[in-house]
Design an enzyme around this catalytic site. Structure first.
Site, mmCIF file in Angstrom:
data_model
loop_
_atom_site.group_PDB
_atom_site.id
_atom_site.type_symbol
_atom_site.label_atom_id
_atom_site.label_comp_id
_atom_site.label_asym_id
_atom_site.label_seq_id
_atom_site.Cartn_x
_atom_site.Cartn_y
_atom_site.Cartn_z
ATOM 1 N N CYS A 223 0.831 -1.048 -0.151
ATOM 2 C CA CYS A 223 -0.091 -0.054 -0.017
ATOM 3 C C CYS A 223 0.971 1.194 0.033
ATOM 4 C CB CYS A 223 -0.926 0.135 1.348
ATOM 5 S SG CYS A 223 -0.258 0.226 2.610
ATOM 6 N N CYS B 165 3.621 1.649 2.866
ATOM 7 C CA CYS B 165 4.708 1.009 2.556
ATOM 8 C C CYS B 165 5.701 1.852 1.620
ATOM 9 C CB CYS B 165 4.604 -0.179 1.890
ATOM 10 S SG CYS B 165 3.391 -1.458 2.731
ATOM 11 N N ASP C 20 6.888 28.458 -32.524
ATOM 12 C CA ASP C 20 8.103 28.733 -33.093
ATOM 13 C C ASP C 20 7.976 28.551 -34.638
ATOM 14 O OD1 ASP C 20 10.881 30.145 -33.248
ATOM 15 O OD2 ASP C 20 11.316 28.059 -33.833
#
Length: 755
Positions: free
Chosen positions: A24, A27, A444
């Site tokens: 989970c 952890c 650009d």
């Protein structure tokens, strides 16, 4: 020479660890905290990918890092760069183990539940020793099938911590022990008589099938979650697998020798035959072929490659053979860079996800305390151990914070994998957040909206002058020049006429043009000023045409022979075919567009009009691009800048969102937030749409994950939630988050949707 990444100049080193045993978000937070306590170490741990991205000083060696993770109660090993097989194998093994345990749990839980209901509804169906049948069905599920939860809970307890598995393990063990106690002590209801009564939340229930049911539901959730996570990461594995395993090196004596691709060096020449994979980035020195780049860039049409062209490792030669000189190898190749970008994106965390992870770290202990308080409160209020135990057990099970830890990483995994297939590379969560508020896109011109290469687009000949003769004369002359305009003219002439004539007495006139003798004729080509200086007059009709073309932003070249003006040529940096569609889609997304160019105002206006851009800012020097971006920001705009060159890097970095298009320069790629590797400009709106869609998915996941816990825990505390339903709901919550994220794998290009 390949450029050297700036990271390599640092004394720090980057290490990827595969972390096994995390169940989970709590952890992941624990491992991250332990690693960050090491001196000179900065770590980010991702629960969904089971990886730790570590930036470490030389003093923190690999053994120190893996040892620290192991001391926290998990397993870890260093991942070799761009080898996707090891972590993938870990995921495959884990999925298989979960599947085996799930199958056993389902096969035993179904008859256990059926018998429990039968013995509840029809007490006369009970026989001597029926309790032992239920115990025999339940204990393998609560013991062996649930063993991963018990093992992790024990390891966590040994290290003074807790996780989601702590809640599951305590719930399963509590239900099992209470049922066994009821069976052997004679207190409470007989073991297993909970079935239908428990579903109705009735009193007098024992909990063998609760222990088995919760184990089954959680295992099912874990299994489908693991499968989904592996699917979300499949694109990274597929990307890494594109690389060739060997290369056929061409030696100086003409012989060929096959070597592992890792042994290729810059400057070596290698052969790629039809159907073969180009071993590494390089420049074609011999041969010609169409190259299929679809697996890396999403381009459906193969691109022609001939002598002098750059090719990318991992792409496929289709109908010819190529001899290529290696220009980049190993970590410096485009493919390696793409894998690195996807890995970095998948380990990113949103600010709100980091908050969720921190909450998860304290959430489990808080839930344990809440379960104890719930038991005590119900016992004081009702005096019933059964009711108190049911409510406390429901709190333990429903509160598992797994969905919180999966909300962001699963969406990033799915989006970055799908994006890689479309030639879109997200550089982490920051890029997603930036797309939310962008309202202006600055494009650009040269190399982005246009091809960046001059092309011959029109020829106006004087009265009685043959076009083919003009092209042969001027093409032969310009073939001796290296100027971009000359190269475009000679290439067009060669494509139309084939072999050209030899030029004699060639003389370059800097800034004006060139002169030389072709087929006995003195040919003059260049600006009108060159002809004025030599006293030659351009005929009125040609002069009028020249003026019109220059008003349209085209470059003009006057051609003469033996003192007579023959023709005027028009050249232009051609607009990419996809530019107009891309701008149209940007407008549909509600974005304002601006064209930025160093050309004169007429050229800027002409290109802007052609592609549909609303505004053109012309005569901008390379160093002034960043100033334009900052000026727009000062006016209140949130700016996305799209560019590809070295001189675009400051503007890409300064913009709220930087998008590097096409092959791009390394410095531009490093400065950008989104890397768009297709030459098709529609990849710009694709990238923005993917980023926005990913952001929406992450927010939806987090709203669900937080809302689910906020709504469900009070129901459990009030005794309104059955433990079996709590287990199913908890598994479904994680499943929802993962499946919602996997929808991003179906994201398609806007061009595909329109077509």
């Amino acid at each position: 020479m390949p450029s050297t990444p700036s990271l390599e100049e640092s004394t720090e080193r980057d290490v990827e660890l595969a972390v096994d045993g995390m169940t989970c978000a709590a952890c992941a937070v624990r491992v991250e905290r332990k690693l960050n306590k090491l001196e000179g170490v900065t770590a980010s741990v991702n629960y969904a990918t089971a990886r730790a991205s570590v930036s470490a000083s030389p003093e923190a060696d690999d053994d120190t890092l893996t040892g620290t993770v192991e001391k926290a109660g998990y397993q870890a090993e260093v991942i070799r760069p761009f080898v996707a097989e090891e972590p993938r194998q870990h995921a495959t093994d884990r999925t298989r183990d979960l599947w085996r345990r799930l199958v056993v749990a389902v096969l035993l839980f179904i008859p256990l539940a059926d018998l429990s209901i039968l013995f509840t509804v029809l007490p006369q169906a009970r026989f001597t020793g029926w309790q032992w049948v239920l115990v025999a069905l339940a204990l393998p599920v609560a013991g062996w099938a649930a063993w991963p939860f018990h093992r992790t809970a024990f390891v966590n307890a040994r290290h003074g911590s807790s996780s989601m598995d702590t809640l599951v393990s305590i719930g399963v063990l509590a239900a099992s022990l209470w049922s066994l106690y009821s069976t052997f002590s004679g207190n409470g209801a007989p073991a297993g008589i909970s079935g239908l009564g428990l579903l109705l939340n009735s009193q007098g229930a024992a909990y063998l099938e609760v222990a088995a049911g919760v184990t089954t539901f959680v295992l099912a959730g874990r299994y489908f979650e693991a499968r989904a996570q592996r699917k979300a990461g499949d694109a990274l594995h597929a990307l890494a697998e594109l690389s060739a395993k060997s290369a056929t090196v061409l030696l100086d004596d003409g012989s060929q020798h096959e070597v592992p691709v890792e042994r290729l060096r810059v400057g070596q020449r290698f052969v790629t035959r039809p159907g073969g994979t180009i071993a590494t980035d390089g420049r074609v020195v011999e041969g010609r072929s169409a190259v299929d780049r679809s697996s890396m860039t999403g381009e459906s049409v193969p691109v022609e490659a001939a002598v002098g062209d750059e090719v990318v490792g991992g792409t496929t030669v289709t109908n010819g053979w190529l001899v290529t000189e290696a220009t980049r190898v190993g970590r410096d190749t485009r493919l390696a860079g793409m894998v690195r970008l996807v890995e970095e994106a998948q380990t990113g965390k949103a600010a709100v996800q980091r908050l969720a992870d921190r909450i998860s770290a304290y959430f489990v202990p808080a839930v344990l305390v809440l379960a104890v308080l719930t038991f005590g409160g119900w016992f004081l209020a009702a005096g019933s151990v059964e009711e108190s135990f049911t409510a406390a057990l429901s709190v333990l099970i429903i509160a598992c914070p797994c969905a919180l830890g999966l909300a962001t990483p699963t969406a990033l995994m799915a989006a970055s994998g799908r994006g890689a297939r479309l030639g879109i590379f997200l550089k982490g969560y920051q890029a997603l957040e930036s797309t939310r508020d962008v309202d202006t896109v600055v494009l650009d011109k040269t190399g982005t909206v246009t091809s960046g290469e001059m092309s011959l687009v029109d020829v106006a000949c004087g009265e009685g002058v043959d076009r083919a003769r003009v092209l042969r004369l001027v093409g032969s002359l310009e073939e001796a020049s290296e100027h971009a305009v000359a190269t475009a003219i000679s290439a067009a002439a060669r494509a139309e006429l084939g072999e050209l004539d030899r030029v004699e007495s060639f003389d370059n006139e800097p800034g004006l043009g060139a002169v030389g003798v072709v087929d006995g004729c003195e040919v003059l080509a260049g600006r009108a000023k060159l002809f004025d200086e030599r006293g030659l007059t351009v005929p009125p009709e040609l002069e009028r045409q020249r003026g019109e073309w220059e008003q349209q932003g085209r470059t003009t070249v006057v051609v003469g022979c033996d003192g007579a003006v023959l023709a005027v040529l028009a050249l232009a940096d051609l607009v990419r075919p996809s530019a107009e569609r891309a701008v149209h889609r940007l407008h549909r997304l509600g974005l304002r567009t601006t064209l930025l160019t160093g050309d004169n105002a007429a050229t800027g206006r002409a290109v802007a009009t052609e592609v549909g851009v609303g505004e053109a800012i012309a005569e901008v020097l390379p160093g002034e691009k960043v100033e334009v971006v900052r000026r727009l920001q000062a006016e209140g705009s949130r700016v996305a800048f799209v560019g590809d060159g070295v001189n675009d890097a400051p503007a890409l970095a300064a913009a709220d969102l930087g998008l590097a298009v096409g092959a791009g320069a390394d410095v531009a790629i490093n400065a950008a937030d989104l890397i768009l590797v297709r030459q098709d400009l529609t990849v710009v709106p694709d990238g923005i749409e993917l980023a926005r869609g990913t952001l929406r998915t992450i927010r939806g996941n987090l709203v669900w994950a937080f809302g689910y816990n906020l709504a469900a825990i009070p129901l459990a505390v009030l005794g309104l939630l059955n433990p079996l339903i709590a287990g199913a709901a908890m598994a479904l919550s994680s499943g929802f988050v993962v499946s919602n994220s996997l929808r991003l794998r179906r994201f398609s290009s806007g061009t595909d949707r329109q077509g």
